[in-house]
Design an enzyme around this catalytic site. Structure first.
Site, PDB file in Angstrom:
ATOM      1  N   GLU A  17      11.424  56.886  45.217  1.00 29.21           N
ATOM      2  CA  GLU A  17      12.464  57.626  45.926  1.00 29.21           C
ATOM      3  C   GLU A  17      11.924  58.195  47.235  1.00 29.21           C
ATOM      4  O   GLU A  17      10.780  58.653  47.293  1.00 29.21           O
ATOM      5  CB  GLU A  17      12.973  58.782  45.058  1.00 29.21           C
ATOM      6  N   HIS A  77      21.979  57.437  47.650  1.00 29.07           N
ATOM      7  CA  HIS A  77      22.608  58.559  46.956  1.00 29.07           C
ATOM      8  C   HIS A  77      23.883  58.965  47.691  1.00 29.07           C
ATOM      9  O   HIS A  77      23.981  58.834  48.916  1.00 29.07           O
ATOM     10  CB  HIS A  77      21.669  59.764  46.924  1.00 29.07           C
ATOM     11  N   ALA A 123      30.995  64.480  38.953  1.00 24.19           N
ATOM     12  CA  ALA A 123      30.480  63.177  39.383  1.00 24.19           C
ATOM     13  C   ALA A 123      31.356  62.043  38.866  1.00 24.19           C
ATOM     14  O   ALA A 123      31.500  61.011  39.528  1.00 24.19           O
ATOM     15  CB  ALA A 123      29.043  63.004  38.901  1.00 24.19           C
ATOM     16  N   HIS A 147      21.800  69.595  31.391  1.00 28.50           N
ATOM     17  CA  HIS A 147      21.988  70.171  32.725  1.00 28.50           C
ATOM     18  C   HIS A 147      21.999  71.688  32.605  1.00 28.50           C
ATOM     19  O   HIS A 147      22.528  72.246  31.639  1.00 28.50           O
ATOM     20  CB  HIS A 147      23.306  69.666  33.321  1.00 28.50           C
ATOM     21  N   GLN A 174      16.715  63.070  35.114  1.00 32.66           N
ATOM     22  CA  GLN A 174      15.981  64.124  35.792  1.00 32.66           C
ATOM     23  C   GLN A 174      14.528  64.051  35.324  1.00 32.66           C
ATOM     24  O   GLN A 174      14.239  63.517  34.251  1.00 32.66           O
ATOM     25  CB  GLN A 174      16.585  65.483  35.417  1.00 32.66           C
ATOM     26  N   LYS A 270       5.676  60.157  49.962  1.00 29.77           N
ATOM     27  CA  LYS A 270       4.208  60.121  49.999  1.00 29.77           C
ATOM     28  C   LYS A 270       3.713  58.716  49.645  1.00 29.77           C
ATOM     29  O   LYS A 270       3.540  58.388  48.461  1.00 29.77           O
ATOM     30  CB  LYS A 270       3.629  61.153  49.032  1.00 29.77           C
TER      31      LYS A 270
END
Length: 287
Positions: A17, A77, A123, A147, A174, A270
């Site tokens: 990501e 996204h 969503a 959540h 997550q 990174k």
């Protein structure tokens, strides 16, 4: 290529990501980092969407560059809680024009001041609208520990079921730091008849200071073994990076060994972290 087809090939996948810049002057450095990660030939790369859609154009631009310049499948996204329907459809048309087929549909975080748009609350509403708008492959988020806004884990899984029924093709978790949490979650969602692929989201913690804020926001459980690593190496940046990458690598190896083939690394722009993880898994990913 559609991500559901990538995940359906029956072999381990590794994706990364990146997040877009908040300002134009940072765009070049972010694209450079994305290009370096793309050079590792991941299965796909996701590009996040800033709070309130403030980086929407940069999200589209980076996703387009990944696809058309660096030849890596992008996952763009798209959040909705702070967006109007007009804004969402504007972004969808931009994605179509760029040839981007994959969208991760998210409600998004409620802004600190509580101000939200009125067109979307969940969503699942966004997923349904994307499904009607074109031939997109749609992903959604899921929460192995529940959540933070859900009353309990059972309610959270019901919300996940609504996303699947609305038309999502796969879900990404997550971050979590204890694989047993994911294994238990997979049992519960399969028991509820949710059969879409579940991509495991892994966060290599390379900065001891970031973990406190992460856990405050997400409610993520930290195993004692992980806490010991942060306590021992958190004040030594080089050691913490090495330990964080090693911990994430061990998580991934255990997941693949137990049949969880789809791994998504929150690599935080990174390239060095992404590269080291890919190197650590080079033989495992090809086996």
């Amino acid at each position: 290529m559609k991500i559901k087809d990538i995940l359906g090939q029956g072999k381990p996948t590794l994706s990364f990501e990146v997040f877009p810049p908040k300002t134009e002057d940072k765009y070049e450095s972010v694209e450079k980092a994305a290009a370096e990660i793309a050079g590792l030939q991941p299965s796909f790369m996701s590009v996040t969407y800033g709070a309130g859609g403030g980086t929407s154009q940069y999200t589209v631009d980076i996703a387009s560059a990944l696809q058309n310049k660096y030849h890596v499948t992008p996952l763009a996204h798209l959040t909705c809680v702070s967006s109007t329907k007009d804004k969402v459809h504007q972004v969808l048309e931009q994605l179509k024009a760029a040839g981007i087929e994959n969208i991760l549909a998210l409600r998004g975080d409620i802004p600190a001041d509580g101000t939200v748009a009125k067109d979307y609350r969940y969503a699942s509403q966004l997923i349904r609208e994307i499904r009607q708008a074109g031939d997109f492959c749609i992903g959604a988020a899921c929460y192995p520990e529940g959540h933070v806004e859900s009353a309990n884990k059972a309610v959270d899984i019901e919300y996940l079921k609504q996303k699947v029924e609305a038309g999502c093709d796969f879900v990404t978790t997550q971050m979590f730091f204890d694989n047993n949490i994911l294994y238990n979650y997979l049992y519960r969602v399969r028991e509820k008849g949710i059969t879409v692929p579940v991509v495991a989201g892994i966060m290599p913690v390379t900065n001891g200071g970031q973990i406190t804020r992460i856990c405050q926001l997400s409610g993520t459980y930290l195993p004692s073994r992980f806490k010991s690593i942060v306590d021992r190496f958190g004040d030594n940046p080089a050691a913490m990076k090495e330990a964080g990458i090693a911990y994430a690598t061990e998580q991934i190896i255990d997941l693949i060994a137990n049949g969880v083939n789809a791994i998504h690394v929150y690599s935080m722009n990174k390239p060095d972290v992404a590269r080291k993880i890919k190197e650590n898994l080079s033989v495992i990913l090809s086996s």
